[in-house]
Design a protein around this motif. Structure first.
Motif, mmCIF file in Angstrom:
data_model
loop_
_atom_site.group_PDB
_atom_site.id
_atom_site.type_symbol
_atom_site.label_atom_id
_atom_site.label_comp_id
_atom_site.label_asym_id
_atom_site.label_seq_id
_atom_site.Cartn_x
_atom_site.Cartn_y
_atom_site.Cartn_z
ATOM 1 N N VAL A 68 46.052 -28.677 55.816
ATOM 2 C CA VAL A 68 45.507 -29.005 54.484
ATOM 3 C C VAL A 68 44.135 -28.393 54.282
ATOM 4 O O VAL A 68 43.843 -27.815 53.232
ATOM 5 C CB VAL A 68 45.437 -30.533 54.296
ATOM 6 N N SER A 72 42.240 -24.408 52.093
ATOM 7 C CA SER A 72 41.210 -24.612 51.071
ATOM 8 C C SER A 72 40.041 -23.675 51.281
ATOM 9 O O SER A 72 39.255 -23.415 50.374
ATOM 10 C CB SER A 72 40.727 -26.066 51.090
ATOM 11 N N ASN A 77 41.562 -23.300 47.422
ATOM 12 C CA ASN A 77 42.280 -24.338 46.693
ATOM 13 C C ASN A 77 41.598 -25.677 46.918
ATOM 14 O O ASN A 77 41.308 -26.047 48.053
ATOM 15 C CB ASN A 77 43.739 -24.429 47.175
ATOM 16 N N ASN A 78 41.358 -26.416 45.827
ATOM 17 C CA ASN A 78 40.760 -27.731 45.974
ATOM 18 C C ASN A 78 41.783 -28.691 46.564
ATOM 19 O O ASN A 78 42.973 -28.580 46.297
ATOM 20 C CB ASN A 78 40.286 -28.255 44.616
ATOM 21 N N THR A 79 41.306 -29.663 47.332
ATOM 22 C CA THR A 79 42.224 -30.607 47.951
ATOM 23 C C THR A 79 41.539 -31.946 48.158
ATOM 24 O O THR A 79 40.308 -32.039 48.164
ATOM 25 C CB THR A 79 42.728 -30.071 49.310
ATOM 26 N N ASN A 199 36.152 -30.464 47.589
ATOM 27 C CA ASN A 199 37.200 -31.139 48.337
ATOM 28 C C ASN A 199 36.701 -32.504 48.798
ATOM 29 O O ASN A 199 35.512 -32.673 49.071
ATOM 30 C CB ASN A 199 37.621 -30.315 49.554
ATOM 31 N N THR A 224 45.655 -34.533 42.083
ATOM 32 C CA THR A 224 45.082 -33.506 42.958
ATOM 33 C C THR A 224 45.953 -33.227 44.185
ATOM 34 O O THR A 224 45.478 -32.646 45.153
ATOM 35 C CB THR A 224 43.676 -33.932 43.435
ATOM 36 N N SER A 225 47.217 -33.651 44.131
ATOM 37 C CA SER A 225 48.147 -33.426 45.254
ATOM 38 C C SER A 225 47.544 -33.945 46.558
ATOM 39 O O SER A 225 47.427 -33.232 47.544
ATOM 40 C CB SER A 225 48.501 -31.941 45.383
ATOM 41 N N THR A 226 47.153 -35.202 46.529
ATOM 42 C CA THR A 226 46.481 -35.796 47.676
ATOM 43 C C THR A 226 47.400 -35.891 48.889
ATOM 44 O O THR A 226 48.568 -36.234 48.772
ATOM 45 C CB THR A 226 45.981 -37.211 47.314
ATOM 46 N N LYS A 227 46.846 -35.587 50.053
ATOM 47 C CA LYS A 227 47.554 -35.696 51.317
ATOM 48 C C LYS A 227 47.131 -36.992 52.003
ATOM 49 O O LYS A 227 45.938 -37.260 52.156
ATOM 50 C CB LYS A 227 47.232 -34.500 52.223
#
Length: 300
Positions: A68, A72, A77-79, A199, A224-227
């Protein structure tokens, strides 16, 4: 005006294309081979990194977090990531080792929600500004609350100007669930903004954290497609001992810790703590005792 091709013509065209590819297998084989080679190299590289940096029993979680955070940096890519686990389960150690393995130029802002504290929005803003800018320039004490929030947004924009990704590590994440969760919402707004290079990595012990979020904050977080990474307890007491001892660099001190943990007078009590699911904060007492034994050996 040309008539659109019928089904028979389309099928004939597809057949000719497939025959041409069959006559030149090198095109497909080269592409397949390159993809397989790239995937294999990536897998082998990650396995080597895992063996070198991952904490014991947290290899899978290490790889999840590594996958992840690393893109970034390379793809900008923001994460956002939330790591949940009981106290002493290895959340901070996992984050430390992943950031160490990436060896990239993150601009890290670390805020402990109890030390700052997270319930004081002005104190959190002050700490962010202190870590990203110079307090001699930005006199927060002379600003009202609205201006401080505006100042925070300006600081985030300035920090983004040099192209270095920002990583906000929010420890004790549940401490920020106050005052309409303004800090979380402001930072998630930046994460949701394309190209902001912002991030968030949150650490929490609360299994019900998501249910306590305001609707607007939860919406931003989900957008934000959180992991989510959950750290479970060690499978056995022996595994727990291995994990705890792996954090000690000094071999002599580590041997003394093992000696204390295997002491018959301590063994049953410590195993009881493990079976009851207690926090491993008790390991501090083990360290104090082991350090005293280590000093005695040095003096003798």
């Amino acid at each position: 005006m040309e008539e659109p091709p019928n089904a028979a013509d389309l099928m004939a065209t597809m057949d000719r294309t497939l025959l041409k590819l069959a006559e030149e297998p090198s095109i497909l084989s080269a592409a397949t081979s390159a993809a397989r080679s790239s995937s294999t190299e990536e897998l082998e590289g990650l396995e080597q990194i895992t063996q070198k940096f991952a904490p014991l029993t947290l290899e899978k979680e290490f790889q999840d977090l590594y996958r992840v955070l690393n893109p970034s940096l390379t793809q900008l890519n923001n994460t956002s990531v939330i790591i949940q686990g009981s106290r002493g389960s290895g959340k901070s150690l996992l984050v430390q080792q992943v950031l160490l393995s990436i060896q990239a130029n993150y601009r890290i802002v670390y805020i402990h929600g109890v030390a700052v504290p997270g319930a004081n929005v002005e104190a959190v803003i002050h700490e962010i500004v202190r870590q990203l800018a110079n307090d001699d320039i930005y006199k927060l004490s002379n600003q009202n609350f609205s201006n401080q929030v505006q100042l925070l947004n300006e600081i985030l924009q300035l920090a983004h100007a040099d192209g270095i990704p920002l990583l906000f590590v929010l420890d004790e994440l549940d401490a920020f669930l106050c005052h309409r969760q303004l800090i979380l919402y402001t930072l998630l707004e930046r994460v949701a903004t394309s190209g902001s290079l912002c991030n968030i990595l949150g650490l929490t012990v609360d299994v019900n954290f998501m249910t306590k979020l305001e609707k607007r904050v939860k919406s931003r977080l989900e957008g934000t497609s959180t992991k989510f990474i959950v750290l479970g307890p060690c499978k056995s007491y022996d595994d727990l001992v291995k994990v705890l001892c792996s954090t000690i660099d000094c071999e002599e001190l580590r041997n003394q810790v093992v000696r204390v943990l295997n002491d018959p007078e301590q063994f049953e009590a410590l195993q009881r703590q493990y079976r009851l699911g207690k926090s491993v904060r008790w390991f501090r007492r083990v360290l104090y005792h082991a350090r005293a034994l280590y000093r005695n050996d040095l003096d003798s």
